[in-house]
Enzyme design. Structure first.
Site, PDB file in Angstrom:
ATOM      1  N   GLU A  27       0.007  11.898  -7.830  1.00 35.05           N
ATOM      2  CA  GLU A  27      -0.712  10.648  -8.073  1.00 35.05           C
ATOM      3  C   GLU A  27      -1.490  10.644  -9.383  1.00 35.05           C
ATOM      4  O   GLU A  27      -1.651   9.591  -9.987  1.00 35.05           O
ATOM      5  CB  GLU A  27      -1.621  10.271  -6.894  1.00 35.05           C
ATOM      6  CG  GLU A  27      -2.808  11.163  -6.685  1.00 35.05           C
ATOM      7  CD  GLU A  27      -3.681  10.688  -5.518  1.00 35.05           C
ATOM      8  OE1 GLU A  27      -4.292  11.535  -4.866  1.00 35.05           O
ATOM      9  OE2 GLU A  27      -3.754   9.488  -5.285  1.00 35.05           O
ATOM     10  N   GLU A  38      -1.208  17.753   0.875  1.00 37.01           N
ATOM     11  CA  GLU A  38      -2.287  17.184   0.073  1.00 37.01           C
ATOM     12  C   GLU A  38      -2.172  17.648  -1.384  1.00 37.01           C
ATOM     13  O   GLU A  38      -2.402  16.878  -2.317  1.00 37.01           O
ATOM     14  CB  GLU A  38      -3.646  17.575   0.684  1.00 37.01           C
ATOM     15  CG  GLU A  38      -4.873  17.047  -0.032  1.00 37.01           C
ATOM     16  CD  GLU A  38      -4.893  15.530  -0.250  1.00 37.01           C
ATOM     17  OE1 GLU A  38      -4.048  14.819   0.283  1.00 37.01           O
ATOM     18  OE2 GLU A  38      -5.763  15.074  -1.010  1.00 37.01           O
ATOM     19  N   LYS A  96      -8.230   2.098  -5.376  1.00 36.82           N
ATOM     20  CA  LYS A  96      -9.094   2.937  -4.551  1.00 36.82           C
ATOM     21  C   LYS A  96      -9.103   2.473  -3.112  1.00 36.82           C
ATOM     22  O   LYS A  96      -9.257   3.267  -2.188  1.00 36.82           O
ATOM     23  CB  LYS A  96     -10.517   2.899  -5.134  1.00 36.82           C
ATOM     24  CG  LYS A  96     -11.496   3.817  -4.438  1.00 36.82           C
ATOM     25  CD  LYS A  96     -11.160   5.269  -4.699  1.00 36.82           C
ATOM     26  CE  LYS A  96     -11.992   6.226  -3.875  1.00 36.82           C
ATOM     27  NZ  LYS A  96     -11.341   7.547  -3.765  1.00 36.82           N
ATOM     28  N   CYS A 134      -8.548  -5.393  -5.876  1.00 34.52           N
ATOM     29  CA  CYS A 134      -9.264  -6.423  -6.626  1.00 34.52           C
ATOM     30  C   CYS A 134     -10.769  -6.332  -6.402  1.00 34.52           C
ATOM     31  O   CYS A 134     -11.232  -5.846  -5.374  1.00 34.52           O
ATOM     32  CB  CYS A 134      -8.793  -7.789  -6.182  1.00 34.52           C
ATOM     33  SG  CYS A 134      -7.021  -7.992  -6.308  1.00 34.52           S
ATOM     34  N   LYS A 172      -1.820  15.052  -4.520  1.00 29.50           N
ATOM     35  CA  LYS A 172      -2.785  15.030  -5.635  1.00 29.50           C
ATOM     36  C   LYS A 172      -2.057  15.143  -6.962  1.00 29.50           C
ATOM     37  O   LYS A 172      -2.356  14.435  -7.913  1.00 29.50           O
ATOM     38  CB  LYS A 172      -3.776  16.196  -5.539  1.00 29.50           C
ATOM     39  CG  LYS A 172      -5.000  16.113  -4.684  1.00 29.50           C
ATOM     40  CD  LYS A 172      -5.972  15.033  -4.913  1.00 29.50           C
ATOM     41  CE  LYS A 172      -5.590  13.738  -4.299  1.00 29.50           C
ATOM     42  NZ  LYS A 172      -6.118  13.358  -3.036  1.00 29.50           N
ATOM     43  N   ARG A 195     -11.865   0.862  -8.641  1.00 34.71           N
ATOM     44  CA  ARG A 195     -11.027   0.429  -7.528  1.00 34.71           C
ATOM     45  C   ARG A 195      -9.565   0.258  -7.939  1.00 34.71           C
ATOM     46  O   ARG A 195      -8.691   0.180  -7.083  1.00 34.71           O
ATOM     47  CB  ARG A 195     -11.545  -0.894  -6.966  1.00 34.71           C
ATOM     48  CG  ARG A 195     -12.918  -0.774  -6.353  1.00 34.71           C
ATOM     49  CD  ARG A 195     -13.447  -2.102  -5.929  1.00 34.71           C
ATOM     50  NE  ARG A 195     -12.756  -2.628  -4.760  1.00 34.71           N
ATOM     51  CZ  ARG A 195     -13.121  -2.396  -3.508  1.00 34.71           C
ATOM     52  NH1 ARG A 195     -14.153  -1.633  -3.258  1.00 34.71           N
ATOM     53  NH2 ARG A 195     -12.460  -2.918  -2.507  1.00 34.71           N
ATOM     54  N   HIS A 227      16.751  25.113   4.369  1.00 34.34           N
ATOM     55  CA  HIS A 227      17.549  24.044   4.991  1.00 34.34           C
ATOM     56  C   HIS A 227      17.782  22.894   4.010  1.00 34.34           C
ATOM     57  O   HIS A 227      18.120  21.798   4.417  1.00 34.34           O
ATOM     58  CB  HIS A 227      16.858  23.552   6.264  1.00 34.34           C
ATOM     59  CG  HIS A 227      16.697  24.637   7.286  1.00 34.34           C
ATOM     60  ND1 HIS A 227      17.757  25.168   7.980  1.00 34.34           N
ATOM     61  CD2 HIS A 227      15.606  25.335   7.684  1.00 34.34           C
ATOM     62  CE1 HIS A 227      17.318  26.138   8.774  1.00 34.34           C
ATOM     63  NE2 HIS A 227      16.019  26.258   8.612  1.00 34.34           N
ATOM     64  N   TRP A 254      -5.665  -6.641  -8.997  1.00 27.94           N
ATOM     65  CA  TRP A 254      -4.590  -5.662  -8.796  1.00 27.94           C
ATOM     66  C   TRP A 254      -3.415  -6.465  -8.263  1.00 27.94           C
ATOM     67  O   TRP A 254      -3.492  -7.025  -7.174  1.00 27.94           O
ATOM     68  CB  TRP A 254      -5.057  -4.604  -7.788  1.00 27.94           C
ATOM     69  CG  TRP A 254      -4.127  -3.438  -7.658  1.00 27.94           C
ATOM     70  CD1 TRP A 254      -4.101  -2.323  -8.444  1.00 27.94           C
ATOM     71  CD2 TRP A 254      -3.115  -3.255  -6.658  1.00 27.94           C
ATOM     72  NE1 TRP A 254      -3.127  -1.467  -8.008  1.00 27.94           N
ATOM     73  CE2 TRP A 254      -2.507  -2.009  -6.913  1.00 27.94           C
ATOM     74  CE3 TRP A 254      -2.664  -4.016  -5.591  1.00 27.94           C
ATOM     75  CZ2 TRP A 254      -1.476  -1.507  -6.137  1.00 27.94           C
ATOM     76  CZ3 TRP A 254      -1.626  -3.517  -4.815  1.00 27.94           C
ATOM     77  CH2 TRP A 254      -1.046  -2.271  -5.092  1.00 27.94           C
ATOM     78  N   ASN A 280     -10.178 -12.098  -3.282  1.00 30.08           N
ATOM     79  CA  ASN A 280      -9.557 -10.828  -2.873  1.00 30.08           C
ATOM     80  C   ASN A 280      -8.857 -11.070  -1.553  1.00 30.08           C
ATOM     81  O   ASN A 280      -9.393 -11.784  -0.698  1.00 30.08           O
ATOM     82  CB  ASN A 280     -10.615  -9.749  -2.639  1.00 30.08           C
ATOM     83  CG  ASN A 280     -11.218  -9.238  -3.925  1.00 30.08           C
ATOM     84  OD1 ASN A 280     -10.818  -9.635  -5.011  1.00 30.08           O
ATOM     85  ND2 ASN A 280     -12.198  -8.358  -3.797  1.00 30.08           N
ATOM     86  N   GLY A 281      -7.732 -10.421  -1.352  1.00 29.20           N
ATOM     87  CA  GLY A 281      -7.018 -10.580  -0.080  1.00 29.20           C
ATOM     88  C   GLY A 281      -5.675 -11.232  -0.295  1.00 29.20           C
ATOM     89  O   GLY A 281      -5.208 -11.364  -1.430  1.00 29.20           O
TER      90      GLY A 281
HETATM   91  C1  F6R Z   1      -5.021   9.678  -2.439  1.00 29.03           C
HETATM   92  C2  F6R Z   1      -5.716   8.535  -1.911  1.00 29.03           C
HETATM   93  C3  F6R Z   1      -4.966   7.618  -1.010  1.00 29.03           C
HETATM   94  C4  F6R Z   1      -5.859   7.211   0.166  1.00 29.03           C
HETATM   95  C5  F6R Z   1      -5.142   6.172   1.029  1.00 29.03           C
HETATM   96  C6  F6R Z   1      -5.963   5.800   2.245  1.00 29.03           C
HETATM   97  O1  F6R Z   1      -5.860  10.449  -3.233  1.00 29.03           O
HETATM   98  O2  F6R Z   1      -6.861   8.318  -2.188  1.00 29.03           O
HETATM   99  O3  F6R Z   1      -3.792   8.192  -0.562  1.00 29.03           O
HETATM  100  O4  F6R Z   1      -6.156   8.349   0.907  1.00 29.03           O
HETATM  101  O5  F6R Z   1      -4.908   5.019   0.277  1.00 29.03           O
HETATM  102  O6  F6R Z   1      -7.205   5.297   1.884  1.00 29.03           O
HETATM  103  P1  F6R Z   1      -8.420   5.284   2.873  1.00 29.03           P
HETATM  104  O7  F6R Z   1      -8.773   6.680   3.206  1.00 29.03           O
HETATM  105  O8  F6R Z   1      -9.504   4.559   2.145  1.00 29.03           O
HETATM  106  O9  F6R Z   1      -7.972   4.544   4.114  1.00 29.03           O
END
Ligand code: F6R
Length: 644
Positions: free
Chosen positions: A524, A517, A639, A2, A521, A27, A540, A78, A104-105
Site C-alpha cells: 500500500e 499485515e 483513511k 471525502c 503494508k 483522509r 503448493h 475522493w 460526503n457519502g
Molecule cells: C491499511 C489500512 C486499511 C484499513 C481498512 C479498514 O493500512 O489502513 O486496510 O485497515 O480500510 O479501515 P478501518 O479499520 O477504519 O475499518
C-alpha cells in the site's frame, strides 16, 4: 475519504477553510474546492473555486483572489462517481449558481433523480451523484428549476410534456435554506454528510447527516462544521456529533438543531480531550514514523485500568458474565489491516477460550448468510469506526440476533454507537493512511477479549490470566527495543527489496497472520506487489515465483513451528531467493540461510504479533521512501472508507 469544512462568523472564511481542508488531507482525496459568499457590489453571489490535486494548489489559487467572505464551505473529494476533475470536484451548485453544496457519502438513487430533474429543465455539469442534491435543494427553495424568477412554470410544463410521474417541485418554494435541505433529504436514498450555502441567505450554512459523520462546533469568532473533529479543534473542543436524521443551521450568531420535521432538538455536546499535537508530526519526518514510534504508549494506554483487584475487566462490553459464558461462536468482521488483527485474534480465542472463531472480510460477511444465533458474538474491528462494509455487517449481524462488540479508535464513531459494547484502542488520532499504531491497539484489545473469554469459560485460571496480562504489558518495552536497535538492519533489508517487482511474506502459525499485515503494508505504501503465504503452502504453488534475487520476507521467531519455517526457507534459499528474516534475538543460526536478519526480543509466541509486526511496518516505510513514495498519503487510498 471525502472531507467537509464550513465556517460562518466574522473572520475571513477562506483561511479557515484552507486550514480545515489541510487537516483533512490525511483522509485521502484527489481534488479540492471551496464556495465563498461574495457580497461585492451589494449583491451576494457564491464564488466556487476548485482544483484537481492537492489543497496547496487550491490555496495558491485562493491567494490571488480578494475574498472578503466570512461564510463558506470547502471539500476534499475522493472520486467515486466520475473521475477526478474540476467539473466533478465539490462544491456543486444549482442551475443558477445561487446554492452551493458539499457532500460526503453516496446517493444511491441519483440516476433516477438526475433523469427526473433533467426532465424538469435542470442542467448538470458533472458526473457526480452529489450534484442532484444541489438541484433538489434549489427546487425546494425556489420552487423551480432555473432560478428565483422564471422556473416554476417551465418545470411544471416539462413534467406534463414528458408524462413522467415526477414529484412536484415545492412551488412556490420555501425560501428557507434549512427547510429546503430537509425537503431534499426526503428524496435521497443513501448516505450523506451535507453542508449547503445560498446567496439569498448570507451567513447561513445548512447541514444534514445520514450515515456520514458531521461534527459542529461554536468558537469565539463563529460557527464551524466539519466531517472530522480534527478540522475544527483549533476553534473549539466542545463539539456536537450530529446524529443520523438531525439537521443544523449555522449562522454567525449561533447554531440551531432540528429533527427531520424541523422541531428543535437539544444536541449532546462531546468534549474532545486529545491534543492537536497528537495530530502533528512532532519533529518526525512523516506521520507514519511518528505513529510507529508511538506504539509502546498505545500498548500501555490500552491496558490501563484493565486489571482491577487482580481481575481482568472490560466493563464496556455491554454483556454480563453469564451472557459471555454462553457464547459458542465468534466472528471477527473487519477490513484491511483490521481484518489482519482479526486473524491474530482467531489464534488467541481458539487457543485460550476454545471457542470457534471465524474471521471474515466485512464486505463478504454482509452478503453471505452466516450462521448466527443468539449465542454468537460478532466482534467488529475498525480503526476509523466509519467503514461502510463493517457498519453494514454490524447491522446485519444484529438483525440476525448476534451480540456485537466493537473495537475502534474513534470515540462516538458509528461502529461504537451501533455496537452493544465497545473497547477503544487508545491509539489517539491516526493520520498516516497506512494503519500502524491502531493495528497494535486492536491486537492488544483483541488479546484482552480473548483472555476474558478464556477466564469466563474457566479455560484459564485467574492466575494464568494475570501472568499473561503482565507479559502483554511487557511488549511495550520490547517494541521500544526494536525501535532503538534495529534501524540499521531494517535499512539494509529495505535496500535489498527496493528494486524488486514483487515480494513474498511467509510465516507459520502466528507468523502466517503477521505475514499478511507485512505484505499489505509494503504494497500500500511502496506500490511494490507483495503477497503473504503460510510458509507450508509455498510448495503448493508460490515457490514457482522464486528465482535468484526474489525477496522472501519471513517471520521465523522462536515458536513451536520455528523448525518447520526454517525448512520452508531452505527451499527458498535453494532457489536463490533473497531472504529477510524477522527472528528472535540470540538466534545466530538463522543467519546461515538469511541474507538479512531483523531481531525482536524473545517473546511468548502468542504475543509475537505485537512485536514482529513493528519491523515489517518500518521495512515497508523504508522501501517506500527509497522508491520515492509519499508514505503518509499513498495514491488511491483513503483513511476512512465510507463507501461500499
Ligand atoms: C491499511 C489500512 C486499511 C484499513 C481498512 C479498514 O493500512 O489502513 O486496510 O485497515 O480500510 O479501515 P478501518 O479499520 O477504519 O475499518
Amino acid at each position: 475519504m471525502c472531507g467537509i469544512v464550513g465556517y460562518t462568523g466574522d473572520e475571513l472564511a477562506k483561511d479557515i477553510l484552507i486550514n480545515g481542508l489541510k487537516r483533512l488531507e490525511y483522509r485521502g482525496y484527489d481534488s479540492a474546492g471551496v464556495a465563498l459568499e461574495d457580497a461585492t457590489g451589494g449583491v451576494t453571489r457564491i464564488d466556487v473555486i476548485r482544483r484537481v490535486g492537492k489543497v496547496a494548489g487550491l490555496e495558491s489559487e485562493l491567494a490571488g483572489v480578494d475574498a472578503a467572505a466570512t461564510c463558506g464551505i470547502g471539500h476534499t473529494r475522493w472520486a467515486t462517481h466520475g473521475r477526478p476533475s474540476m467539473a466533478n470536484a465539490h462544491p456543486h451548485t444549482s442551475c443558477d449558481g445561487r446554492i452551493a453544496i458539499v457532500h460526503n457519502g453516496i446517493i444511491e438513487n441519483f440516476a433516477e433523480l438526475r433523469e427526473e430533474l433533467a426532465q424538469r429543465g435542470h442542467t448538470f455539469t458533472s458526473d457526480t451523484d452529489t450534484e442532484v442534491f444541489a438541484h433538489l435543494i434549489e427546487e425546494a427553495y425556489y420552487g423551480c428549476a432555473t432560478g428565483p424568477v422564471a422556473g416554476a412554470a417551465a418545470g411544471a410544463a416539462a413534467d406534463m410534456a414528458s408524462g413522467q410521474a415526477t414529484s412536484a417541485p415545492a412551488a412556490p418554494g420555501c425560501h428557507d435554506l434549512m427547510a429546503a435541505v430537509r425537503e431534499a433529504c426526503t428524496r435521497v436514498v443513501g448516505a450523506y454528510g451535507l453542508a449547503a450555502v445560498c446567496a439569498d441567505e448570507p451567513g447561513v450554512i445548512a447541514v444534514a447527516r445520514k450515515d456520514s459523520p458531521i461534527v459542529i462546533g461554536r468558537g469565539a469568532r463563529g460557527s464551524y462544521v466539519a466531517s472530522d473533529v480534527i478540522a475544527l479543534i483549533d476553534a473549539t473542543r466542545d463539539v456536537v456529533v450530529l446524529e443520523d436524521g438531525q439537521f443544523a443551521r449555522l449562522a454567525p450568531e449561533g447554531i440551531t438543531y432540528t429533527d427531520a420535521e424541523g422541531a428543535p432538538i437539544e444536541p449532546t455536546v462531546t468534549h474532545i480531550d486529545w491534543d492537536i499535537d497528537m495530530a502533528e508530526k512532532g519533529g518526525y519526518p512523516d506521520f507514519m514514523l511518528k505513529e510507529i514510534c508511538e506504539q509502546p504508549r498505545v500498548v500501555r494506554d490500552t491496558l490501563v485500568g484493565r486489571m482491577t483487584g487482580g481481575e481482568l475487566s472490560i466493563d464496556e462490553l455491554g454483556l454480563s458474565l453469564e451472557e459471555l459464558n454462553l457464547i459458542d461462536r465468534v466472528y471477527v468482521i473487519a477490513c484491511g489491516t483490521s481484518y489482519h488483527a482479526g486473524l491474530i485474534a482467531k489464534n488467541l480465542i481458539e487457543m485460550w477460550a476454545r471457542i470457534p472463531c471465524e474471521v471474515e472480510a466485512a464486505s463478504e460477511f454482509r452478503y453471505r448468510n452466516p450462521i448466527i444465533t443468539p449465542s454468537t458474538l460478532v466482534v467488529a474491528v475498525s480503526q476509523s469506526g466509519e467503514t461502510a462494509d463493517t457498519l453494514a455487517a454490524i447491522r446485519d449481524a444484529r438483525i440476525k440476533g448476534a451480540k456485537v462488540f466493537g473495537i475502534t479508535n474513534v470515540v462516538g464513531s458509528p461502529v461504537a454507537r451501533e455496537s452493544d459494547g465497545v473497547i477503544y484502542t487508545k491509539a489517539n488520532k491516526e493520520i498516516a493512511v497506512a494503519s500502524t499504531k491502531s493495528f497494535i491497539g486492536q491486537v492488544v484489545s483483541l488479546t484482552l477479549l480473548a483472555l476474558l473469554l478464556a477466564q469466563v469459560k474457566y479455560r484459564l485460571t485467574v492466575g494464568q490470566v494475570r501472568m499473561l496480562f503482565r507479559e502483554l504489558g511487557d511488549t511495550a518495552e520490547q517494541i521500544q527495543w526494536i525501535l532503538d536497535t534495529q534501524k540499521d538492519a531494517i535499512h539494509e533489508a529495505a535496500l535489498a527489496c527496493k528494486d524488486a517487482r514483487s515480494a513474498l511474506f511467509v510465516g507459520r502459525g502466528m507468523g502466517a497472520a503477521i505475514a499478511n499485515e507485512g505484505a499489505l503494508k509494503l504494497k500500500e505504501i511502496s506500490y511494490l506487489h507483495a503477497e503473504a503465504y503460510a510458509a507450508g503452502e509455498m510448495k503448493h504453488g508460490p515457490i514457482a515465483l522464486i528465482d535468484p534475487g526474489f525477496p522472501v520476507i519471513a517471520i521465523a521467531t522462536k515458536s513451536p513451528v520455528y523448525d518447520k519455517t526454517v525448512s520452508n526457507l531452505k527451499e527458498c534459499e535453494a532457489r536463490g531467493a533473497k531472504i529477510v528474516v524477522v527472528a528472535t534475538e540470540g538466534d545466530e543460526d538463522i543467519a546461515q540461510i538469511a541474507d538479512h536478519v531483523i531481531y525482536i526480543p524473545p517473546v511468548r509466541d502468542t504475543f509475537s504479533a505485537i512485536t514482529a509486526t513493528v519491523p515489517l511496518q518500518l521495512l515497508a516505510r523504508e522501501v517506500a521512501l527509497m522508491r520515492g513514495c509519499d508514505v503518509d498519503q499513498p495514491r488511491n487510498l483513503a483513511k476512512s472508507v465510507t463507501v461500499e
